[in-house]
Design an enzyme around this catalytic site. Sequence first.
Site, PDB file in Angstrom:
ATOM      1  N   HIS A  40       0.819  -1.219   0.000  1.00 17.30           N
ATOM      2  CA  HIS A  40       0.000   0.000   0.000  1.00 17.30           C
ATOM      3  C   HIS A  40       0.850   1.265   0.000  1.00 17.30           C
ATOM      4  O   HIS A  40       0.703   2.112  -0.868  1.00 17.30           O
ATOM      5  CB  HIS A  40      -0.955   0.021   1.198  1.00 17.30           C
ATOM      6  CG  HIS A  40      -1.452   1.397   1.497  1.00 17.30           C
ATOM      7  ND1 HIS A  40      -2.546   1.928   0.860  1.00 17.30           N
ATOM      8  CD2 HIS A  40      -0.968   2.375   2.314  1.00 17.30           C
ATOM      9  CE1 HIS A  40      -2.714   3.178   1.284  1.00 17.30           C
ATOM     10  NE2 HIS A  40      -1.776   3.464   2.173  1.00 17.30           N
TER      11      HIS A  40
ATOM     12  N   HIS B 138     -24.250  24.934  20.795  1.00 18.81           N
ATOM     13  CA  HIS B 138     -24.428  25.738  19.591  1.00 18.81           C
ATOM     14  C   HIS B 138     -23.640  27.049  19.627  1.00 18.81           C
ATOM     15  O   HIS B 138     -23.657  27.805  18.667  1.00 18.81           O
ATOM     16  CB  HIS B 138     -25.914  26.059  19.384  1.00 18.81           C
ATOM     17  CG  HIS B 138     -26.692  24.898  18.846  1.00 18.81           C
ATOM     18  ND1 HIS B 138     -26.635  23.644  19.420  1.00 18.81           N
ATOM     19  CD2 HIS B 138     -27.523  24.787  17.783  1.00 18.81           C
ATOM     20  CE1 HIS B 138     -27.406  22.824  18.741  1.00 18.81           C
ATOM     21  NE2 HIS B 138     -27.949  23.489  17.733  1.00 18.81           N
TER      22      HIS B 138
HETATM   23  C1  LIG Z   1      -8.965  11.216   6.060  1.00 21.49           C
HETATM   24  C2  LIG Z   1      -7.785  10.321   5.919  1.00 21.49           C
HETATM   25  N1  LIG Z   1      -7.488   9.471   6.912  1.00 21.49           N
HETATM   26  C3  LIG Z   1      -6.404   8.671   6.812  1.00 21.49           C
HETATM   27  C4  LIG Z   1      -5.593   8.735   5.733  1.00 21.49           C
HETATM   28  C5  LIG Z   1      -4.323   7.878   5.653  1.00 21.49           C
HETATM   29  N2  LIG Z   1      -4.552   6.834   4.633  1.00 21.49           N
HETATM   30  C6  LIG Z   1      -4.048   6.928   3.410  1.00 21.49           C
HETATM   31  S1  LIG Z   1      -4.549   5.678   2.425  1.00 21.49           S
HETATM   32  C7  LIG Z   1      -5.434   4.982   3.680  1.00 21.49           C
HETATM   33  C8  LIG Z   1      -6.266   3.766   3.503  1.00 21.49           C
HETATM   34  C9  LIG Z   1      -5.829   2.899   2.455  1.00 21.49           C
HETATM   35  O1  LIG Z   1      -6.827   2.025   2.055  1.00 21.49           O
HETATM   36  P1  LIG Z   1      -7.507   2.174   0.647  1.00 21.49           P
HETATM   37  O2  LIG Z   1      -8.273   3.413   0.602  1.00 21.49           O
HETATM   38  O3  LIG Z   1      -8.245   0.917   0.401  1.00 21.49           O
HETATM   39  O4  LIG Z   1      -6.308   2.310  -0.347  1.00 21.49           O
HETATM   40  P2  LIG Z   1      -5.373   1.133  -0.911  1.00 21.49           P
HETATM   41  O5  LIG Z   1      -4.750   0.452   0.282  1.00 21.49           O
HETATM   42  O6  LIG Z   1      -6.244   0.218  -1.651  1.00 21.49           O
HETATM   43  O7  LIG Z   1      -4.366   1.826  -1.726  1.00 21.49           O
HETATM   44  C10 LIG Z   1      -5.310   5.732   4.827  1.00 21.49           C
HETATM   45  C11 LIG Z   1      -5.943   5.367   6.115  1.00 21.49           C
HETATM   46  C12 LIG Z   1      -5.941   9.635   4.709  1.00 21.49           C
HETATM   47  N3  LIG Z   1      -5.218   9.778   3.608  1.00 21.49           N
HETATM   48  N4  LIG Z   1      -7.061  10.402   4.827  1.00 21.49           N
END
Ligand SMILES: Cc1ncc(C[n+]2csc(CCOP(=O)(O)OP(=O)(O)O)c2C)c(N)n1
Length: 685
Positions: free
Chosen positions: A260, A470
Amino acid sequence: MSTVEQQCVDAIRVLAMDAVERAKSGHPGMPMGMADVAFVLWTRYLRHNPANPAWPNRDRFILSAGHGSMLLYALLHLSGVLTLEELQNFRQWGSRTPGHPEHGHTPGVEITTGPLGQGFAAGVGMALAERWLATYFNRPGFPIVDHYTYAIVSDGDLMEGISYEATSLAGHLGLGRLIYLYDDNDISIDGPTDLTFSEHVRKRFEACGWQVLEIDGHDRVAIDQAISEARAELERPSLIICHTHIAYGSPGKQDSAAAHGAPLGAEEVRRTKEALGWPPEPPFYVPPEVYDYFARLRERWAEHESKWNATFAAWRAAYPALAEDWDRAVRRELPPGWEERLPRFDEAAPIATREASGIVLNAIAPAIPWLIGGSADLSESNRTYLEGFPPVRRGDYSGRNIHYGVREHAMGAILNGLALHGGVIPYGGTFLVFSDYMRPAIRLAALMRLPVIYVFTHDSIFLGEDGPTHQPIEHLPSLRAIPNLTLIRPADAAEVAEAWKVALKWREGPVALVLTRQKVPHVTGEAARALARGAYILREASRTPPELILIATGSEVALALQAAERLECEGVATRVVSMPSWELFAAQSPDYHEAVLPPGISTCVVIEAARLLGWERYLGPHGRGLGIDRFGASAPAPVLAEQFGFTVDRVVALAREALAMDEAAGRPPVLTAAGGERPAKHHPE
Ligand SMILES: Cc1ncc(C[n+]2csc(CCOP(=O)(O)OP(=O)(O)O)c2C)c(N)n1
């Protein structure tokens, strides 16, 4: 499927792998997994012209899962926008290939993404802008606005709550030209999504009125068919669930969370290239056939635009007046004469600044047809409704009132999408306290310098009986902490009119208008014309230089004036400065600063019904502050004023303290925030 197409797709994978490897950081898995989908969309469907990213009728493409930025950069490289060197500088200082896509920094990047869910929701704004503009500008035989809005969205996007709000509204409004491709790879950072995410995505989107298609995201025939089906559905948005493998092609890391957000590692990159039948060296190698393929596409893309240009020219000739509107709307210019419609207020009758804002808005709206806005179910309270104009509805987008429903998070992002799309001037309202729900989107609007206007009403404890849930306390300093956001808290109706003028002309970033629920007297009159300077002398002291300066914002300006009268009677030469906007004041010359707040005068009292974080800068060494350091309370506003010390007596007492401090030299500067005793029924201390 021809070999060259496979080579193109694999080139995207290789460029993503190599760039992340070179940068020693980044996210290779997602671009590798979505390469097939992105390739089909980009080369067969996306009607755009990378050579002119400003073509108004281009299809919009959002990479909502912004961590997969190399997917977009690889495509922009193959499309002739970014050089290979720029890819090699991925994530480096000054490069056009930052870690997450940044709009305005890299051509072809429609929106800054990274905070998951934001791109997803902003796309709804783009699709809505498209429908609104199509309704306003298209004429029979002249479909000058008819593009699609596509996004690649991920598990993370779908998990974020904002995506639910956006899905719900997009389905409700029937935004058929909105097509989202969901990278359903079952992996997020912490591991497989069976740890966290087991809802029935298809049913969720169907329940919200979307068409849902489901495909193998590596089967390019299926991808092609699904996009084609999605485009044919014009009454409902479409979600294409693409079953993919993260880091597709990597023998050791495919389907693993390890792919990832970290480089695959030199050895794994070598093995992957071998598995793909790619030369292991040099890095960033792209076969000439791939470049040739994209070179031919570029010709086709240019044709899209030139065909549109021909239609547009014929339309312009047939509808010259409408074309004038188009020019202004697309350049975000305002029609001549709109300022003449600004109302004058009856100075005898006190009026809430939210009320004045509604009157101003309704007075100018007929002159600026592409000023469209709404509220998150508080249009009556926020005074954001444009009387005489219909609401925007499913199937009829001609209205100018957008009912966001109780969806502040999505509203924030949709406002960004509307502004990014261009052609409309968007505003959105809610209570100031709920700006917290919009904060991530406000931050992105500021980062992108989008001309979005927020109408935040009920701006202090003086909203009264609704109580501390509020009553905003920390919101003014917390919004002022966001760079590029201009916050304006007008003192009265005359300042409100000036504030709207600034907001409509401002193109450097978002503007937040912060308005009272309660009535306030008219205190500024002609002097309000100086609002654009952020701060100005509203009442000069009887002698200059003054002994004391009272600085206030919004509803507290009236209190400052009353206190100044008393202090003058008591012989203290007191100046009153109205300071509706720190940011506008900060932009003035040093000379102007010194004229308003002379450096030799060390005695200031600031009055603002909020936490006073940051006011130190204007207070001088012996200044005093009348603010609020704790949550408010439910009671009528006059009682709160008394309890929290927003009284002439208190201001005078603070002024006396400050003057005494001034005399007793050597004492340290103090910033105190007064607050009345908390009513006993709440948390006795
Ligand atoms: C609001 C937010 N929270 C956390 C993150 C950190 N973050 C980046 S990618 C991700 C999750 C990755 O899962 P997915 O969306 O399925 O992406 P993939 O692993 O398939 O590339 C997180 C938690 C972020 N970019 N934005």
